[in-house]
Design an enzyme around this catalytic site. Structure first.
Site, PDB file in Angstrom:
ATOM      1  N   HIS A 123       4.951  -0.328  12.301  1.00 20.16           N
ATOM      2  CA  HIS A 123       3.825   0.480  11.812  1.00 20.16           C
ATOM      3  C   HIS A 123       4.130   1.929  12.150  1.00 20.16           C
ATOM      4  CE1 HIS A 123      -0.196   2.056  11.249  1.00 20.16           C
ATOM      5  NE2 HIS A 123      -0.592   0.897  10.756  1.00 20.16           N
TER       6      HIS A 123
ATOM      7  N   ARG B  17      -3.980   7.614   6.973  1.00 23.08           N
ATOM      8  CA  ARG B  17      -3.050   8.180   5.983  1.00 23.08           C
ATOM      9  C   ARG B  17      -3.541   7.927   4.566  1.00 23.08           C
ATOM     10  NH1 ARG B  17       1.526   5.548   5.967  1.00 23.08           N
ATOM     11  NH2 ARG B  17       0.950   3.918   7.451  1.00 23.08           N
TER      12      ARG B  17
END
Length: 569
Positions: free
Chosen positions: A236, A258
């Site tokens: 991640h 994001r």
């Protein structure tokens, strides 16, 4: 040795295990069903830690075909297409079950429809969520329903070995340790679900809690089962750097940041993802992690050795409302997510590889079923954010439906092999007979070796270095004991068992990484950087027998769509 009999034994109490328990009970309430868990039911496991959400095609303009194509393309054409189709199609049914039958409250739009947010690597905003604490909402509701139905629980019991019958051709039960007393427990079962989760905690930075040590995969290897796609370890992009000597370092700053417009910055405060992919911060996890790793390799880092994520250019009210849990987590570590910079680093998060299985969750060992992160083939080379909890709940429910039918069709209990029990107990007790050693030094060496040599970027030289390091660590571990006969909550003993499993699974990752001489998704070979020959894609197969690994590859069956084609009109 205490002995227990149960019709169905479920190893693990995450989304897969609890869904399986509920579905099995619904199918046949007369069956005895037991959930065994290393910690406390409802309070441990990776599903509870899910922040982002649950991918499902619900909204106008989306479709299961579109979700399927995102999953196949994100997985670089390595997923088993029948497993992937099962995932995306049954997810629609499962999310309605979560809301309407189990009582989950997901975020809504002003018009009352379920809100779905953006996640990286997807062509549609389809991630259902409860703020950024989705996993807690799901596990709390599942656990309530399990408790209400009186399903048996074995809490603080760790599974250590699958025990076959005398002929070795079927599963008879599972050897466990009652962590509260140190007593060995043999649980005989007519059907067993492996749903212990993955947990790539062999890396320096990792998201799962430290008790997640790939126990199920290690047990499957020792039982001779085939694991596929083990080279595919997902990093991640945004793991929190909270300082040395804290377990918080490595935990996720969730992907929805994001997706909602958060920026990644290097040590000089510059956005950089546009240099690596036109999608920038919303590229798939493998691409973003490699971009970050390259910035780190070039020395463009902050004082803590990592990079930054920032939301300060966005509406602060929106950030506080949508990401309450993340704002609070960052504040606890001294960061201001709303208007400042948060130190982050790529962090080992999820294992796409696991036990090979079929769409009904059966495996090649009669009596053993698998679901969730212990299984391989659903995600291929890369898991889309939001597909993980969908995977667990979809296939957990399928396993719960299938096991009662299997039990009814296949009769009674198998008699366990006493020699197998004796050998497993002796193996577990071995460190109790040796003087205590420095387990933490072995763990830190494992962290560093896997991060440096079998991590985000690999090549033949690094994988060869890793071979020597892992062999040496296993030899060191086998010389070390725990120096205590008090087995009640003997954490040193369990640390030793954890490391034994992690080293075995680490070796399987390394062997699979050597076998794949191209770059796909989470697996990037610097010496073979190209994605090659999609039309003839093959997946890796790892088995472990007689103390040695064997590697093979098998062709991906393009049962629904081929590279260059699409299901979309």
């Amino acid at each position: 040795m205490r002995k227990i009999k149960t019709d169905i034994l479920i190893l693990g109490s995450g989304g897969a295990g609890l869904f399986a328990a509920l579905h099995a009970h619904q199918r046949d309430p007369k069956l005895s069903i037991t959930v065994a868990v290393k910690g406390l039911l409802g309070k441990c496991g990776c599903t509870r830690m899910v922040q982002g959400g649950y991918n499902v095609a619900l909204a106008e303009g989306d479709s299961v075909e579109r979700h399927f194509m995102d999953t196949i393309e994100g997985g670089k054409w390595l997923p088993d297409q029948e497993l992937a189709w099962t995932l995306v199609s049954v997810a629609v049914e499962r999310v309605h079950e979560l809301e309407n039958e189990l009582g989950c409250f997901f975020d809504r739009n002003p018009d009352g429809t379920v809100h779905q947010k953006a996640f990286a690597g997807q062509t549609f905003d389809r991630t259902v969520h409860k703020g950024d604490l989705t996993g807690i909402e799901i596990i709390n509701r599942l656990a309530e329903q399990v408790w209400a139905r009186g399903i048996n629980r074995l809490e603080e019991h760790r599974a250590v070995e699958f025990i076959k019958n005398r002929a070795g051709d079927a599963l008879a039960g599972v050897l466990m340790i009652d962590m509260r007393s140190g007593e060995f427990v043999l649980v005989q079962a007519r059907a067993v679900l492996l749903a212990t989760g993955g947990g790539p905690t062999m890396y320096k930075y990792h998201t799962p809690s430290g008790d997640k040590t790939c126990d199920g995969m290690a047990m499957a290897l020792r039982a001779g089962l085939m694991l596929r796609d083990m080279e595919m370890v997902q990093f991640h992009p945004t793991g929190l750097i909270a300082g040395p000597h804290t377990r918080i370092t490595g935990t996720i700053i969730e992907e929805g940041l994001r997706g909602s417009g958060g920026y990644l910055l290097n040590g000089a405060g510059e956005r950089f993802m546009g240099n690596y992919d036109p999608r920038g911060e919303r590229a798939t996890r493998d691409i973003v992690s490699r971009g970050m790793y390259e910035e780190m390799r070039l020395g463009r880092v902050g004082p803590r050795g990592g990079l930054y994520i920032t939301m300060r250019h966005l509406d602060p009210v929106m950030v506080r409302r949508m990401f309450k849990g993340m704002v609070e987590r960052c504040a606890d570590c001294g960061f201001d997510l709303v208007s400042g910079l948060v130190d982050v680093v790529p962090t080992a998060h999820y294992m796409m590889g696991g036990v090979a299985f079929r769409t009904d969750c059966t495996t090649d060992l009669p009596g053993l079923f698998v679901a969730g992160e212990d299984s391989g083939g659903v995600h291929g080379a890369n898991r889309l954010g939001g597909n993980g909890v969908a995977n667990s709940t979809v296939f957990g429910g399928i396993a719960g439906d299938a096991m009662p039918q299997w039990v009814k069709a296949n009769g009674g209990f198998h008699e366990p092999d006493p020699q197998a029990i004796e050998a497993a107990v002796a193996s577990c007790r071995a460190p109790l007979t040796r003087p205590a050693g420095d387990l933490n030094a072995i763990r830190e060496a494992l962290y560093a070796g896997m991060w440096d040599d079998v991590g985000i970027v690999r090549d033949a030289a690094s994988l060869q270095r890793a071979a020597g390091k892992l062999d040496e660590l296993e030899a060191r571990l086998d010389r070390v004991g725990v120096g205590s006969e008090d087995l009640s909550f003997n954490l040193a003993w369990h640390d030793w068992l954890n490391l034994k499993n992690l080293i075995l699974v680490s070796q399987s990752i390394r062997f699979a990484a050597i076998a794949r001489e191209d770059s796909r998704g989470a697996h990037f070979r610097a010496d073979f950087p190209d994605v090659r020959d999609l039309e003839n894609s093959r997946y890796t197969c790892v088995t472990w027998r007689d103390g040695r690994f064997a590697i093979d590859t098998k062709p991906v069956v393009f049962s629904r769509v081929k590279p260059g084609e699409t299901l979309l009109l």
